[in-house]
Scaffold this active site. Sequence first.
Site, PDB file in Angstrom:
ATOM      1  N   THR A   1       9.279  63.279  35.406  1.00 25.59           N
ATOM      2  CA  THR A   1       9.176  63.136  36.536  1.00 25.59           C
ATOM      3  C   THR A   1      10.266  63.046  37.565  1.00 25.59           C
ATOM      4  OG1 THR A   1       7.127  61.619  35.756  1.00 25.59           O
ATOM      5  CG2 THR A   1       7.942  61.378  38.131  1.00 25.59           C
ATOM      6  N   VAL A   2      11.237  62.319  37.056  1.00 22.32           N
ATOM      7  CA  VAL A   2      12.532  62.190  38.022  1.00 22.32           C
ATOM      8  C   VAL A   2      13.253  63.357  37.659  1.00 22.32           C
ATOM      9  CG1 VAL A   2      14.515  60.714  38.128  1.00 22.32           C
ATOM     10  CG2 VAL A   2      12.384  59.514  37.386  1.00 22.32           C
TER      11      VAL A   2
ATOM     12  N   LYS B   1      17.456  52.388  33.379  1.00 17.36           N
ATOM     13  CA  LYS B   1      18.051  51.228  33.284  1.00 17.36           C
ATOM     14  C   LYS B   1      17.943  50.428  31.909  1.00 17.36           C
ATOM     15  CE  LYS B   1      13.151  51.159  34.290  1.00 17.36           C
ATOM     16  NZ  LYS B   1      12.533  51.989  35.249  1.00 17.36           N
TER      17      LYS B   1
ATOM     18  N   LYS C   1      16.641  44.895  35.179  1.00 12.62           N
ATOM     19  CA  LYS C   1      17.128  45.304  36.618  1.00 12.62           C
ATOM     20  C   LYS C   1      18.108  44.060  37.067  1.00 12.62           C
ATOM     21  CE  LYS C   1      13.308  48.642  37.360  1.00 12.62           C
ATOM     22  NZ  LYS C   1      11.842  48.606  37.794  1.00 12.62           N
TER      23      LYS C   1
ATOM     24  N   GLY D   1       8.668  56.592  41.278  1.00  9.99           N
ATOM     25  CA  GLY D   1       7.915  57.753  41.950  1.00  9.99           C
ATOM     26  C   GLY D   1       8.961  58.946  41.988  1.00  9.99           C
TER      27      GLY D   1
HETATM   28  N1  LIG Z   1       9.279  57.572  37.039  1.00 14.36           N
HETATM   29  C1  LIG Z   1       9.786  56.974  37.927  1.00 14.36           C
HETATM   30  O1  LIG Z   1       9.250  56.628  38.934  1.00 14.36           O
HETATM   31  C2  LIG Z   1      11.104  56.175  37.530  1.00 14.36           C
HETATM   32  C3  LIG Z   1      11.786  55.468  38.504  1.00 14.36           C
HETATM   33  C4  LIG Z   1      12.806  54.751  38.102  1.00 14.36           C
HETATM   34  C5  LIG Z   1      13.735  54.824  36.936  1.00 14.36           C
HETATM   35  N2  LIG Z   1      12.962  55.610  35.997  1.00 14.36           N
HETATM   36  C6  LIG Z   1      13.530  55.952  34.830  1.00 14.36           C
HETATM   37  O2  LIG Z   1      13.869  57.403  34.708  1.00 14.36           O
HETATM   38  C7  LIG Z   1      13.935  57.747  33.347  1.00 14.36           C
HETATM   39  C8  LIG Z   1      12.968  58.855  33.028  1.00 14.36           C
HETATM   40  O3  LIG Z   1      11.832  58.526  33.529  1.00 14.36           O
HETATM   41  P1  LIG Z   1      10.663  59.493  34.092  1.00 14.36           P
HETATM   42  O4  LIG Z   1       9.486  58.850  34.360  1.00 14.36           O
HETATM   43  O5  LIG Z   1      11.205  60.528  34.534  1.00 14.36           O
HETATM   44  O6  LIG Z   1      10.182  59.844  32.211  1.00 14.36           O
HETATM   45  P2  LIG Z   1       9.342  61.320  31.890  1.00 14.36           P
HETATM   46  O7  LIG Z   1       8.541  61.726  32.915  1.00 14.36           O
HETATM   47  O8  LIG Z   1       8.805  60.903  30.352  1.00 14.36           O
HETATM   48  O9  LIG Z   1      10.589  62.536  31.570  1.00 14.36           O
HETATM   49  C9  LIG Z   1      11.493  62.255  30.541  1.00 14.36           C
HETATM   50  C10 LIG Z   1      11.723  63.814  30.169  1.00 14.36           C
HETATM   51  O10 LIG Z   1      12.774  63.832  29.387  1.00 14.36           O
HETATM   52  C11 LIG Z   1      12.472  64.530  28.093  1.00 14.36           C
HETATM   53  N3  LIG Z   1      12.905  64.061  26.857  1.00 14.36           N
HETATM   54  C12 LIG Z   1      12.619  62.933  26.073  1.00 14.36           C
HETATM   55  N4  LIG Z   1      13.711  62.841  25.167  1.00 14.36           N
HETATM   56  C13 LIG Z   1      14.442  63.662  25.276  1.00 14.36           C
HETATM   57  C14 LIG Z   1      15.244  64.320  24.327  1.00 14.36           C
HETATM   58  N5  LIG Z   1      15.701  63.512  23.185  1.00 14.36           N
HETATM   59  N6  LIG Z   1      15.795  65.508  24.493  1.00 14.36           N
HETATM   60  C15 LIG Z   1      15.542  66.114  25.617  1.00 14.36           C
HETATM   61  N7  LIG Z   1      14.463  65.804  26.252  1.00 14.36           N
HETATM   62  C16 LIG Z   1      13.883  64.551  26.191  1.00 14.36           C
HETATM   63  C17 LIG Z   1      10.937  64.284  27.772  1.00 14.36           C
HETATM   64  O11 LIG Z   1      10.051  65.331  27.111  1.00 14.36           O
HETATM   65  P3  LIG Z   1       8.591  65.217  26.492  1.00 14.36           P
HETATM   66  O12 LIG Z   1       7.755  64.683  27.705  1.00 14.36           O
HETATM   67  O13 LIG Z   1       8.357  66.288  25.861  1.00 14.36           O
HETATM   68  O14 LIG Z   1       8.874  63.432  25.724  1.00 14.36           O
HETATM   69  C18 LIG Z   1      10.138  64.224  29.450  1.00 14.36           C
HETATM   70  O15 LIG Z   1      10.128  65.760  29.869  1.00 14.36           O
HETATM   71  C19 LIG Z   1      13.560  56.426  32.423  1.00 14.36           C
HETATM   72  O16 LIG Z   1      14.687  55.759  32.029  1.00 14.36           O
HETATM   73  C20 LIG Z   1      12.708  55.740  33.400  1.00 14.36           C
HETATM   74  O17 LIG Z   1      12.874  54.379  33.245  1.00 14.36           O
HETATM   75  C21 LIG Z   1      11.789  56.407  36.221  1.00 14.36           C
END
Ligand SMILES: NC(=O)c1ccc[n+]([C@@H]2O[C@H](COP(=O)([O-])OP(=O)(O)OC[C@H]3O[C@@H](n4cnc5c(N)ncnc54)[C@H](OP(=O)(O)O)[C@@H]3O)[C@@H](O)[C@H]2O)c1
Length: 406
Positions: free
Chosen positions: A11-12, A100, A200, A298
């Site tokens: 997502t991010v 975080k 946080k 988001g």
């Molecule tokens: N989403 C939000 O709105 C938001 C807001 C603020 C902060 N955050 C933080 O930002 C971070 C990412 O969140 P997200 O929502 O973007 O997560 P996400 O959608 O699950 O994306 C994470 C990506 O990283 C990949 N990944 C995981 N482990 C890996 C590894 N060892 N090597 C290579 N790629 C790997 C995942 O692959 P797979 O899918 O194949 O596992 C996935 O494509 C988290 O720490 C979250 O707490 C998110």
Amino acid sequence: MKNIAILGFGTVGSGVADVLAASCNKICREIHDTVNVKYILDLRDFPESKYADRVVHDFDIILNDPEIELVCETMGGTKVAFDYTLRALNAGKSVVTSNKEVVAAYGKLLCDVAREKGVRYLYEASVGGGIPIIRTMKTSLGANEIYGIDGILNGTTNYILTHMKEDGASFEEALAQAQKNGYAELNPKADVEGDDACRKICILAALAFGAMIPQSLVSCEGISSVTLDTIERAEKFGGSIKLIASARRMKGEKVDISVAPCVVAHDNPLSGVSDVFNAIMLHAQHLGDVMMYGKGAGKLPTASAVLSDIIEAIKAGKGSEQETWNIADPGMLSDNDKVSDTYCVYVPTSFAASEEKVLALFGKAEIKFSEGSGFGFIVENISRSKIRKNLHSIDVKDFSVFRYVK
Ligand SMILES: NC(=O)c1ccc[n+]([C@@H]2O[C@H](COP(=O)([O-])OP(=O)(O)OC[C@H]3O[C@@H](n4cnc5c(N)ncnc54)[C@H](OP(=O)(O)O)[C@@H]3O)[C@@H](O)[C@H]2O)c1
């Protein structure tokens, strides 16, 4: 041209690539250069993506490429994300992150390494998603001591509480709706039990007070025991139930940090923050109270915050100064149970707990409402432990206490 790598194209991470593409002219005006996503590291391939040819699965390719000046960690999790971050910093590459968990657990170490290597470790997106709270605290409020922070830092729980209040849904129904809408994980524990908000507030407290309090020491209560009765009674106390993450400077260099459902008075702007929105109220030395409000999560809002760090790191260049944190002495943390504050107390009526008896015990308490089965009062300058002791002394055990955020 500045070359960067994105770790984690979810997502991010994909949002970072999208914002970079959509705002390349604006970003170019800011840094007087262009930014090129040279690599994307992920477990998967993305054959449909226009970035398909940049996907790699071996972190060493990124680490060993001298053209990569900055790594953007948006993978999530702790173990691998921490390992890659540390290796990138040690290799003299700046790292920006939305993670975080890593910042709260290893922020001090990573800031120290960045400082030693003359690069930056930046984490704007780790608190409040798109809300620029960290840079505001670090720069705009640089001349102010921060006396306290009250924040709604978790959108999932705020959505659940809003849905319960506005639609009369039970906690379980509201959680199921949050999961259906994609606001809550299938395993919602980190959100509903307050752990996410706790991480946080520890990060914000480290910035405000210069010392990182380990999350494990912080008093943390989630919303899973909030019922519709709790929500209705909060209204009768003159406020709304919100999950408040709070950090306050106390007397004698102590700090109080907590996460708990609180009654937020209706005339406090935090009480009007609904759905998945986040808000942070800072109590600052010269400015007074200031509140930042916006999207706490988001794809694009969070990517916007990540990009602000990319811009800062590129502008600062090598050799710029990274701030560092101390690890707090555990004695710096006040015992939250003994912190004097204003509380809303609900006591079921019984022979032992008549309003007169309770008022006699609490002196200046103000009865806010009486209903068939019980009554609620607000009492100031008292601790939770003293409230408990008073009520136990007349054999009342079945009561509820919420901090009143005025
Ligand atoms: N989403 C939000 O709105 C938001 C807001 C603020 C902060 N955050 C933080 O930002 C971070 C990412 O969140 P997200 O929502 O973007 O997560 P996400 O959608 O699950 O994306 C994470 C990506 O990283 C990949 N990944 C995981 N482990 C890996 C590894 N060892 N090597 C290579 N790629 C790997 C995942 O692959 P797979 O899918 O194949 O596992 C996935 O494509 C988290 O720490 C979250 O707490 C998110």
